[in-house]
Design a protein around this motif. Structure first.
Motif, short mmCIF file in Angstrom:
data_model
loop_
_atom_site.label_atom_id
_atom_site.label_comp_id
_atom_site.label_asym_id
_atom_site.label_seq_id
_atom_site.Cartn_x
_atom_site.Cartn_y
_atom_site.Cartn_z
N TYR A 1 0.85 -1.19 0.00
CA TYR A 1 0.00 0.00 0.00
C TYR A 1 0.89 1.24 0.00
N PHE A 2 1.42 1.58 -1.17
CA PHE A 2 2.32 2.72 -1.27
C PHE A 2 1.60 4.04 -0.94
N PHE A 3 0.29 4.04 -1.06
CA PHE A 3 -0.48 5.26 -0.83
C PHE A 3 -0.74 5.53 0.64
N LEU B 1 -8.34 2.82 -9.79
CA LEU B 1 -9.40 3.81 -10.01
C LEU B 1 -9.10 5.10 -9.27
N LEU B 2 -8.60 4.99 -8.05
CA LEU B 2 -8.27 6.20 -7.28
C LEU B 2 -7.07 6.93 -7.89
N GLY B 3 -6.16 6.17 -8.48
CA GLY B 3 -5.01 6.80 -9.10
C GLY B 3 -5.33 7.46 -10.43
N CYS B 4 -6.28 6.88 -11.17
CA CYS B 4 -6.61 7.39 -12.50
C CYS B 4 -7.72 8.45 -12.48
N TRP B 5 -8.62 8.35 -11.49
CA TRP B 5 -9.73 9.30 -11.40
C TRP B 5 -9.79 9.92 -10.01
N PRO B 6 -8.92 10.87 -9.72
CA PRO B 6 -8.91 11.49 -8.39
C PRO B 6 -10.13 12.40 -8.20
N HIS B 7 -11.08 11.94 -7.44
CA HIS B 7 -12.30 12.71 -7.20
C HIS B 7 -12.87 12.28 -5.86
N ALA B 8 -13.48 13.22 -5.15
CA ALA B 8 -14.03 12.92 -3.83
C ALA B 8 -15.08 11.82 -3.89
N ILE C 1 6.66 11.91 -7.95
CA ILE C 1 5.98 12.00 -9.25
C ILE C 1 4.63 12.67 -9.06
N SER C 2 3.81 12.09 -8.19
CA SER C 2 2.52 12.67 -7.80
C SER C 2 1.91 11.75 -6.74
N LEU C 3 0.96 12.26 -6.00
CA LEU C 3 0.27 11.42 -5.02
C LEU C 3 -0.54 10.33 -5.72
N ARG C 4 -1.03 10.63 -6.91
CA ARG C 4 -1.77 9.62 -7.67
C ARG C 4 -0.89 8.44 -8.02
N ALA C 5 0.41 8.69 -8.21
CA ALA C 5 1.32 7.61 -8.59
C ALA C 5 1.42 6.55 -7.50
N THR C 6 1.23 6.93 -6.23
CA THR C 6 1.28 5.94 -5.16
C THR C 6 0.12 4.95 -5.27
N PHE C 7 -1.04 5.42 -5.72
CA PHE C 7 -2.18 4.53 -5.92
C PHE C 7 -1.98 3.65 -7.14
N VAL C 8 -1.47 4.24 -8.22
CA VAL C 8 -1.26 3.46 -9.45
C VAL C 8 -0.24 2.34 -9.20
N ALA C 9 0.85 2.68 -8.51
CA ALA C 9 1.86 1.66 -8.21
C ALA C 9 1.28 0.55 -7.35
N SER C 10 0.48 0.92 -6.36
CA SER C 10 -0.17 -0.10 -5.50
C SER C 10 -1.07 -1.00 -6.32
N GLY C 11 -1.88 -0.39 -7.20
CA GLY C 11 -2.80 -1.17 -8.02
C GLY C 11 -2.09 -2.15 -8.92
N ALA D 1 9.59 3.52 1.97
CA ALA D 1 10.68 4.17 1.25
C ALA D 1 10.31 4.38 -0.22
N ALA D 2 9.74 3.34 -0.84
CA ALA D 2 9.34 3.46 -2.24
C ALA D 2 8.23 4.48 -2.41
N ALA D 3 7.34 4.56 -1.42
CA ALA D 3 6.24 5.52 -1.49
C ALA D 3 6.75 6.94 -1.59
N SER D 4 7.84 7.23 -0.87
CA SER D 4 8.42 8.57 -0.94
C SER D 4 8.86 8.90 -2.37
N ALA D 5 9.43 7.89 -3.05
CA ALA D 5 9.88 8.11 -4.43
C ALA D 5 8.68 8.30 -5.36
N PHE D 6 7.65 7.49 -5.20
CA PHE D 6 6.46 7.64 -6.04
C PHE D 6 5.78 8.98 -5.81
N SER D 7 5.80 9.45 -4.56
CA SER D 7 5.13 10.72 -4.25
C SER D 7 5.80 11.90 -4.93
#
Length: 398
Positions: free
Chosen positions: A22-24, A86-93, A159-169, A151-157
């Motif tokens: 769960y990188f996010f 889905l959370l990484g590709c469509w960031p919406h409340a 790029i963007s916060l969305r990247a942490t969800f995409v990497a997890s998925g 540690a990897a989450a810091s690297a993904f972040s």
């Protein structure tokens, strides 16, 4: 010399670790703010999520025993991966809200079926007595893997916060393939057949009522599970209050997780649950301090205590409820461990405001103390029972 673990068990262990990718997680609050979810609303979402887990956990375990723990684990991993993508590709409340039931159902499917499948694999290999030591290995490995993930989450972040969800998925979806290489070993069905879900649930409730020691064990699980959830949820607050820059929280979490994994691995196998609970009491009190050393030591001991108690609980419940289904037995553990926090979650914001984090650390110490007293009573009752248990009641394993 320790025997090597069965090959299938090793593959399952790898899959279970990857399912914790769960990188996010360290950035969930920041992501929520980015998509327009306030902190107050996020606490409500956390409360809803905790309640959903408790409500669907045991039915999910029953379902896993019907369709097979491997299939349940693969379905749960796929659902988690899809939700993260889905959370990484469509960031919406709205998407953030809608994914909570999906995550809850997926979590319920995986957290019972993974340990249940592990127990079934060891039983097939004639090594069911090693289940608890195998779960300790998994807990130590999970803490170490958490450090890598943070540690990897810091690297993904970066790029963007969305990247942490995409990497997890992506990782979670790929893990489905690894899960499908594990044999689908199932425990024996109650009474030689698979009854309906309602009948299975009734059977589990009856088994809990009729197993004397199990009722005390479940009480201890509720108490310790509540305390662990509170302390680990507020861990960043304690770290920052001790004077550590909030930008270093992820790094600190990774370092503490590595230290906890090492300590858990090196801890003697004969360490009793009473000693572990006493250590958790002291660690909880240490978190109320402003000393960096005491706070970090407290967090490390809390994580180790959780990693030591959970395998013990799983072994006890599997011993008492294996005839109801392996995944079902493991779901009883996770339900009991999550129940207290699920009840408190809607009021967590109020509790933090009223008691302050220091006060909640002391409350957690009290919960651990009560759990320790419960285990002492349970152990004493088991030792003093010389006559056979009354008809209709069986004695739980000690």
């Amino acid at each position: 010399m320790n025997r090597p673990w069965p090959t299938a068990y090793g593959r399952l262990l790898g899959a279970r670790l990857l399912l914790r990718s769960y990188f996010f997680l360290p950035y969930i609050v920041l992501y929520a703010r980015q998509v327009g979810v306030s902190l107050g609303t996020l606490l409500v979402i956390e409360a809803v999520f905790a309640l959903l887990i408790v409500l669907v956990d045991l039915p999910a375990g029953l379902l896993a025993d019907r369709i097979g723990p491997r299939q349940a684990l693969a379905i749960g991993a796929g659902m988690e991966g899809a939700a993260a993508l889905l959370l990484g590709c469509w960031p919406h409340a709205l998407v953030f809200w809608l994914m909570q039931p999906l995550f809850a159902a997926a979590t319920a499917l995986t957290q019972g079926s993974d340990a249940g499948l592990a127990g079934a694999l060891l039983r097939r290999a004639g090594r069911d007595a090693e289940f608890e030591s195998g779960e300790r290995l998994f807990q130590a490995g999970a803490l170490g893997w958490n450090a890598v993930v943070f540690a990897a989450a810091s690297a993904f972040s970066l790029i963007s916060l969305r990247a942490t969800f995409v990497a997890s998925g992506i990782v979670l979806c790929l893990t489905v393939g690894l899960v499908l290489t594990v044999p689908d070993v199932r425990g024996a069905a109650p009474d030689g057949e698979r009854p309906g879900l309602a009948a299975q649930l009734t059977g589990v409730v009856r088994a809990v009522r009729e197993t004397a020691g199990l009722r005390w064990d479940l009480t201890a699980m509720v108490l310790t599970g509540t305390a662990f959830s509170i302390l680990l949820y507020l861990m960043p607050v304690y770290v920052v209050a001790a004077g550590i820059d909030e930008r270093l929280v992820g790094l600190v979490a990774a370092a503490v997780a590595l230290g906890a994994a090492l300590l858990l691995h090196l801890a003697p196998g004969g360490l009793g649950t009473g000693t572990v609970v006493l250590a958790a009491v002291a660690a909880s009190a240490a978190l109320a301090s402003t000393s960096v050393t005491l706070v970090l030591a407290g967090i490390l001991v809390v994580q180790c205590a959780q990693g030591r108690l959970l395998p013990s609980y799983r072994a006890l419940v599997l011993r008492d409820l294996a005839d109801r289904g392996d995944a079902t037995a493991m779901s009883v553990v996770t339900t009991a461990s999550s129940l207290g926090f699920a009840v408190l979650a809607p009021f967590l914001g109020i509790l933090v405001a009223r008691l302050q984090p220091d006060g909640l650390a002391l409350v957690s110490a009290l919960l651990f103390s009560c759990a320790g007293a419960t285990l002492v009573i349970r152990s004493g009752a088991a030792r003093s029972r010389r006559a056979p248990a009354p008809a209709g009641e069986k004695e739980g394993a000690v």
